[in-house]
Scaffold this active site. Structure first.
Site, PDB file in Angstrom:
ATOM      1  N   ARG A  34       7.243  35.672  45.498  1.00 13.54           N
ATOM      2  CA  ARG A  34       7.050  34.462  45.867  1.00 13.54           C
ATOM      3  C   ARG A  34       8.404  34.100  46.364  1.00 13.54           C
ATOM      4  O   ARG A  34       9.483  34.467  45.893  1.00 13.54           O
ATOM      5  CB  ARG A  34       6.235  33.588  45.088  1.00 13.54           C
ATOM      6  CG  ARG A  34       6.967  33.259  43.833  1.00 13.54           C
ATOM      7  CD  ARG A  34       5.953  32.120  43.072  1.00 13.54           C
ATOM      8  NE  ARG A  34       6.730  31.745  41.698  1.00 13.54           N
ATOM      9  CZ  ARG A  34       6.373  30.831  41.004  1.00 13.54           C
ATOM     10  NH1 ARG A  34       5.099  30.332  41.127  1.00 13.54           N
ATOM     11  NH2 ARG A  34       6.720  30.457  39.857  1.00 13.54           N
TER      12      ARG A  34
ATOM     13  N   ASP B 217       3.240  26.573  41.311  1.00 17.05           N
ATOM     14  CA  ASP B 217       2.475  26.995  40.213  1.00 17.05           C
ATOM     15  C   ASP B 217       1.079  26.884  40.347  1.00 17.05           C
ATOM     16  O   ASP B 217       0.453  26.021  39.587  1.00 17.05           O
ATOM     17  CB  ASP B 217       2.982  26.340  39.083  1.00 17.05           C
ATOM     18  CG  ASP B 217       4.501  27.200  38.342  1.00 17.05           C
ATOM     19  OD1 ASP B 217       4.930  27.838  39.225  1.00 17.05           O
ATOM     20  OD2 ASP B 217       4.867  26.823  37.340  1.00 17.05           O
TER      21      ASP B 217
ATOM     22  N   LYS C  83       6.469  37.229  40.055  1.00 20.71           N
ATOM     23  CA  LYS C  83       5.607  36.504  39.063  1.00 20.71           C
ATOM     24  C   LYS C  83       4.933  37.415  38.239  1.00 20.71           C
ATOM     25  O   LYS C  83       4.028  38.498  39.113  1.00 20.71           O
ATOM     26  CB  LYS C  83       4.743  35.268  39.601  1.00 20.71           C
ATOM     27  CG  LYS C  83       4.186  34.482  38.605  1.00 20.71           C
ATOM     28  CD  LYS C  83       3.764  32.946  39.226  1.00 20.71           C
ATOM     29  CE  LYS C  83       2.954  32.689  38.043  1.00 20.71           C
ATOM     30  NZ  LYS C  83       2.324  31.234  38.807  1.00 20.71           N
TER      31      LYS C  83
ATOM     32  N   ARG D 123      12.636  22.394  39.581  1.00 21.80           N
ATOM     33  CA  ARG D 123      11.384  21.513  38.910  1.00 21.80           C
ATOM     34  C   ARG D 123      11.924  20.307  38.265  1.00 21.80           C
ATOM     35  O   ARG D 123      13.160  20.309  37.880  1.00 21.80           O
ATOM     36  CB  ARG D 123      10.651  22.341  38.154  1.00 21.80           C
ATOM     37  CG  ARG D 123      10.012  23.562  38.430  1.00 21.80           C
ATOM     38  CD  ARG D 123      10.093  24.686  37.438  1.00 21.80           C
ATOM     39  NE  ARG D 123       9.684  25.990  38.038  1.00 21.80           N
ATOM     40  CZ  ARG D 123       8.438  26.571  37.879  1.00 21.80           C
ATOM     41  NH1 ARG D 123       7.529  25.751  37.486  1.00 21.80           N
ATOM     42  NH2 ARG D 123       8.285  27.394  38.626  1.00 21.80           N
TER      43      ARG D 123
ATOM     44  N   ASP E 240       6.886  20.256  34.290  1.00 22.37           N
ATOM     45  CA  ASP E 240       7.446  21.488  34.842  1.00 22.37           C
ATOM     46  C   ASP E 240       6.716  22.070  35.961  1.00 22.37           C
ATOM     47  O   ASP E 240       7.270  23.227  36.613  1.00 22.37           O
ATOM     48  CB  ASP E 240       7.497  22.426  33.680  1.00 22.37           C
ATOM     49  CG  ASP E 240       5.880  22.733  32.912  1.00 22.37           C
ATOM     50  OD1 ASP E 240       5.401  21.423  32.540  1.00 22.37           O
ATOM     51  OD2 ASP E 240       5.421  23.811  33.027  1.00 22.37           O
ATOM     52  N   ASN E 241       5.524  21.750  36.424  1.00 24.78           N
ATOM     53  CA  ASN E 241       4.894  22.088  37.554  1.00 24.78           C
ATOM     54  C   ASN E 241       5.150  21.389  38.743  1.00 24.78           C
ATOM     55  O   ASN E 241       4.551  21.546  39.655  1.00 24.78           O
ATOM     56  CB  ASN E 241       3.527  22.431  37.289  1.00 24.78           C
ATOM     57  CG  ASN E 241       3.424  23.537  36.315  1.00 24.78           C
ATOM     58  OD1 ASN E 241       4.136  24.441  36.296  1.00 24.78           O
ATOM     59  ND2 ASN E 241       2.159  23.564  35.655  1.00 24.78           N
TER      60      ASN E 241
ATOM     61  N   ASP F 231       3.294  37.863  27.222  1.00 27.15           N
ATOM     62  CA  ASP F 231       3.773  38.911  27.551  1.00 27.15           C
ATOM     63  C   ASP F 231       4.684  38.975  29.046  1.00 27.15           C
ATOM     64  O   ASP F 231       5.414  39.846  29.353  1.00 27.15           O
ATOM     65  CB  ASP F 231       2.929  40.005  27.746  1.00 27.15           C
ATOM     66  CG  ASP F 231       1.554  39.543  28.484  1.00 27.15           C
ATOM     67  OD1 ASP F 231       1.841  38.392  29.165  1.00 27.15           O
ATOM     68  OD2 ASP F 231       0.599  40.014  28.566  1.00 27.15           O
TER      69      ASP F 231
ATOM     70  N   GLY G  63       8.614  31.723  32.001  1.00 24.09           N
ATOM     71  CA  GLY G  63       8.209  32.709  31.118  1.00 24.09           C
ATOM     72  C   GLY G  63       7.488  33.819  31.799  1.00 24.09           C
ATOM     73  O   GLY G  63       7.663  34.919  31.213  1.00 24.09           O
TER      74      GLY G  63
HETATM   75  P1  AMP Z   1       1.957  27.190  33.446  1.00 26.37           P
HETATM   76  O1  AMP Z   1       0.708  26.347  32.489  1.00 26.37           O
HETATM   77  O2  AMP Z   1       1.455  28.313  33.989  1.00 26.37           O
HETATM   78  O3  AMP Z   1       2.631  26.329  34.238  1.00 26.37           O
HETATM   79  O4  AMP Z   1       2.836  27.752  32.257  1.00 26.37           O
HETATM   80  C1  AMP Z   1       3.400  26.737  31.234  1.00 26.37           C
HETATM   81  C2  AMP Z   1       4.668  27.585  30.544  1.00 26.37           C
HETATM   82  O5  AMP Z   1       4.028  28.926  30.149  1.00 26.37           O
HETATM   83  C3  AMP Z   1       5.934  28.155  31.619  1.00 26.37           C
HETATM   84  O6  AMP Z   1       7.054  27.982  31.110  1.00 26.37           O
HETATM   85  C4  AMP Z   1       5.368  29.716  31.699  1.00 26.37           C
HETATM   86  O7  AMP Z   1       6.319  30.502  32.426  1.00 26.37           O
HETATM   87  C5  AMP Z   1       4.761  30.091  30.523  1.00 26.37           C
HETATM   88  N1  AMP Z   1       3.787  31.075  30.640  1.00 26.37           N
HETATM   89  C6  AMP Z   1       2.488  31.269  31.034  1.00 26.37           C
HETATM   90  N2  AMP Z   1       1.917  32.133  31.159  1.00 26.37           N
HETATM   91  C7  AMP Z   1       2.785  33.229  30.732  1.00 26.37           C
HETATM   92  C8  AMP Z   1       2.810  34.620  30.102  1.00 26.37           C
HETATM   93  N3  AMP Z   1       1.699  35.472  30.250  1.00 26.37           N
HETATM   94  N4  AMP Z   1       3.842  35.247  29.659  1.00 26.37           N
HETATM   95  C9  AMP Z   1       4.896  34.474  29.766  1.00 26.37           C
HETATM   96  N5  AMP Z   1       5.100  33.105  29.668  1.00 26.37           N
HETATM   97  C10 AMP Z   1       4.158  32.214  30.284  1.00 26.37           C
HETATM   98 MG    MG Z   2       4.110  26.380  35.236  1.00 23.93          MG
END
Ligand code: AMP
Ligand code: MG
Length: 514
Positions: free
Chosen positions: A192, A279, A122, A199, A269-270, A134, A101
């Site tokens: 990174r 992550d 990132k 994953r 996913d992490n 965003d 994302g």
């Molecule tokens: P995370 O909890 O950081 O592992 O994120 C979970 C999901 O939300 C992943 O698919 C990330 O890419 C997406 N995500 C988290 N923050 C953002 C952001 N600011 N913009 C877009 N996608 C995000």
């Molecule tokens: Mg993640």
């Protein structure tokens, strides 16, 4: 920099959406989608990891084009960038398609030894997988990931690495505490790198979509590229793959327990298939030892991702990966055996690791009881995990233990509690006497297992505040300290978390907002 040597194997080897369509959407049948970076107008490079850049074959910054690349300002004309699709189980529930994302791939590069490293930004902008967000990152979360991934590397723990960190030059709106108080924060972008960012969730997505051919291809690709120990022609290769992922995951979690690391968001996913810590979000090192500690405010109700749960959760996550690989392995008993073995292997490795922390050359009968005893003591007396082992290294029975351990407690210690500590120290000295190695060798074991410097959340908090004011002194000091975590370069960092940071957001707890 050798930007012209970056290739994009995912785009050529696997089904991909090459349309460049920026719309956020479901992308069935493909592993990745091409996506543009944000092209920041006014970015500013803060840190560049030149040593790592050389190691992976990317080389030094030589011209403006290189800095612009790291800063996600502009790219060489032919370079295609993309985001990958993955799925996952978040907090125990199936979340469907997630994907990169706010990570964007530039591709991969080979070094002189032929080792491949993938490189991602990132926070460089939205992708088809940004799900109404965003794709940006704030300074605080980017500093945390940069410093912590490098800290973990220097501690000898498998992790993704940080290559650069920049101010994006943009302001980003975030509701940090999810309480309706959104505010502007400085935006940032980092790059990174890892041998692979694959994953568990990549495999889960393909399995859930019934894309079995691509799933098989991805498993073969992973085996051929990252698991040289597995025979690609063996009929057992997918089970071997699952077994190896399971073992690497166990090793990583043992290391987390060694240094007191809590990931905070162990969603599938992490989870890296290479067993890398990946992550970095609302993570924390333990200050006071607490098996129930979770740094993640979103996790507070259930404490699913608490320090002491991490092995159990890793096994649960592996179970999801087993489900995803089932159509390739088709043998429940094999998968069940590997999952059960995870538990056995983890505890054997865990006890071997604890033995080293205490300076024992091997695990002897009764040691598991001693370890549990120590854990209970640290938990009950609110003892700092890192400082306890540091003081243990320099302890002997001729020392006044009350003075020696004075600085490790987070609460006032009663006479009763001191008695408990004394009792434990007695047991420990008796056990040390049964060692088959010299005192010097025992001390060496302790010194290699017990870090003197851990990147505590309050230090990151102070560093971020300074950077927000344009100061870099603490950042530079932390970079030096984290590169030498088994030494005590700055004694002022070898202290417990100051009282004023108890309960402070960003120090003892963190939100997922980033
Ligand atoms: P995370 O909890 O950081 O592992 O994120 C979970 C999901 O939300 C992943 O698919 C990330 O890419 C997406 N995500 C988290 N923050 C953002 C952001 N600011 N913009 C877009 N996608 C995000
Ligand atoms: Mg993640």
């Amino acid at each position: 920099m050798n930007l012209d040597q970056i290739t994009q194997q995912y785009l050529s080897l696997f089904p991909a959406d090459l349309s460049g369509n920026p719309m956020q959407r479901q992308t069935p049948k493909v592993l990745s989608s091409t996506t543009e970076i944000a092209h920041f107008k006014n970015p500013d490079l803060i840190i560049f990891n030149e040593k790592l850049s050389e190691e992976i074959g990317l080389g030094k910054i030589e011209k403006q084009e290189d800095t612009d690349f790291l800063n996600a300002k502009s790219l060489p004309a032919e370079m295609k960038t993309y985001a990958t699709a993955y799925a996952g189980h978040q907090f125990g529930n199936w979340a469907g398609q997630l994907g990169d994302g706010r990570a964007i791939f530039t591709g991969e590069i080979k070094n002189a030894e032929g080792q491949k490293s993938e490189i991602q930004w990132k926070g460089a902008g939205a992708t088809p997988y940004s799900r109404h967000a965003d794709g940006r990152a704030v300074l605080r979360s980017s500093v945390r990931e940069y410093l912590m991934s490098e800290a973990m590397f220097h501690l000898g723990i498998p992790t993704t690495r940080a290559l650069s960190l920049s101010f994006s030059g943009e302001q980003v709106v975030r509701d940090m505490l999810y309480d309706g108080n959104a505010a502007y924060e400085k935006g940032a972008v980092m790059t990174r790198t890892a041998p692979s960012f694959l994953r568990f969730g990549h495999f889960e997505l393909l399995s859930a979509q019934g894309e079995i051919e691509t799933l098989k291809k991805l498993a073969d690709f992973a085996i051929e590229n990252y698991f040289p120990e597995i025979d690609i022609d063996s009929p057992n290769k997918y089970a071997d793959f699952f077994k190896t992922v399971s073992e690497k995951t166990a090793d990583m979690i043992v290391d987390w327990f060694r240094v007191g690391f809590v990931h905070g968001v162990m969603n599938t996913d992490n989870m890296s298939i290479l067993g890398l810590t990946i992550d970095y979000g609302p993570f924390s090192f333990l200050d006071e030892y607490d098996l129930n500690f979770t740094p993640n405010t979103t996790d507070l109700p259930g404490r699913r991702y608490a320090f002491g749960n991490q092995a159990k959760i890793a096994q649960w996550n592996l179970w999801q990966l087993a489900n995803a690989l089932f159509s390739l392995i088709k043998d429940e008993s094999k998968l069940e055996k590997i999952l059960n073995d995870f538990n056995t292997t983890f505890w054997i490795k865990h006890d071997e690791m604890m033995a080293k922390k205490f300076g024992f050359d091997q695990v002897q009968e009764g040691d598991d009881e001693l370890f549990t005893n120590a854990q209970q003591l640290m938990q009950d007396l609110k003892i700092d995990y890192t400082l306890f082992f540091k003081q243990l290294e320099s302890y002997d029975e001729n020392i006044d233990y009350k003075v020696h351990f004075k600085e490790v407690f987070y609460s006032r210690t009663t006479e009763d509690q001191f008695e408990k500590l004394k009792e434990f120290l007695g047991l420990y000295q008796n056990r040390l006497a049964k060692n088959n190695i010299s005192k010097a060798d025992s001390l060496t074991l302790m010194k290699t297992a017990n870090p003197k410097f851990i990147l505590r959340n309050y230090l990151l908090f102070e560093c971020i505040n300074e950077l927000n004011e344009g100061k870099k002194d603490l950042l530079n000091k932390l970079l030096t300290a984290l590169e030498n975590p088994y030494e005590e370069i700055y004694p002022e960092f070898s202290v417990k978390r100051p009282n004023e940071y108890d309960g402070q957001t960003g120090c003892s707890t963190l939100s997922c907002s980033s």
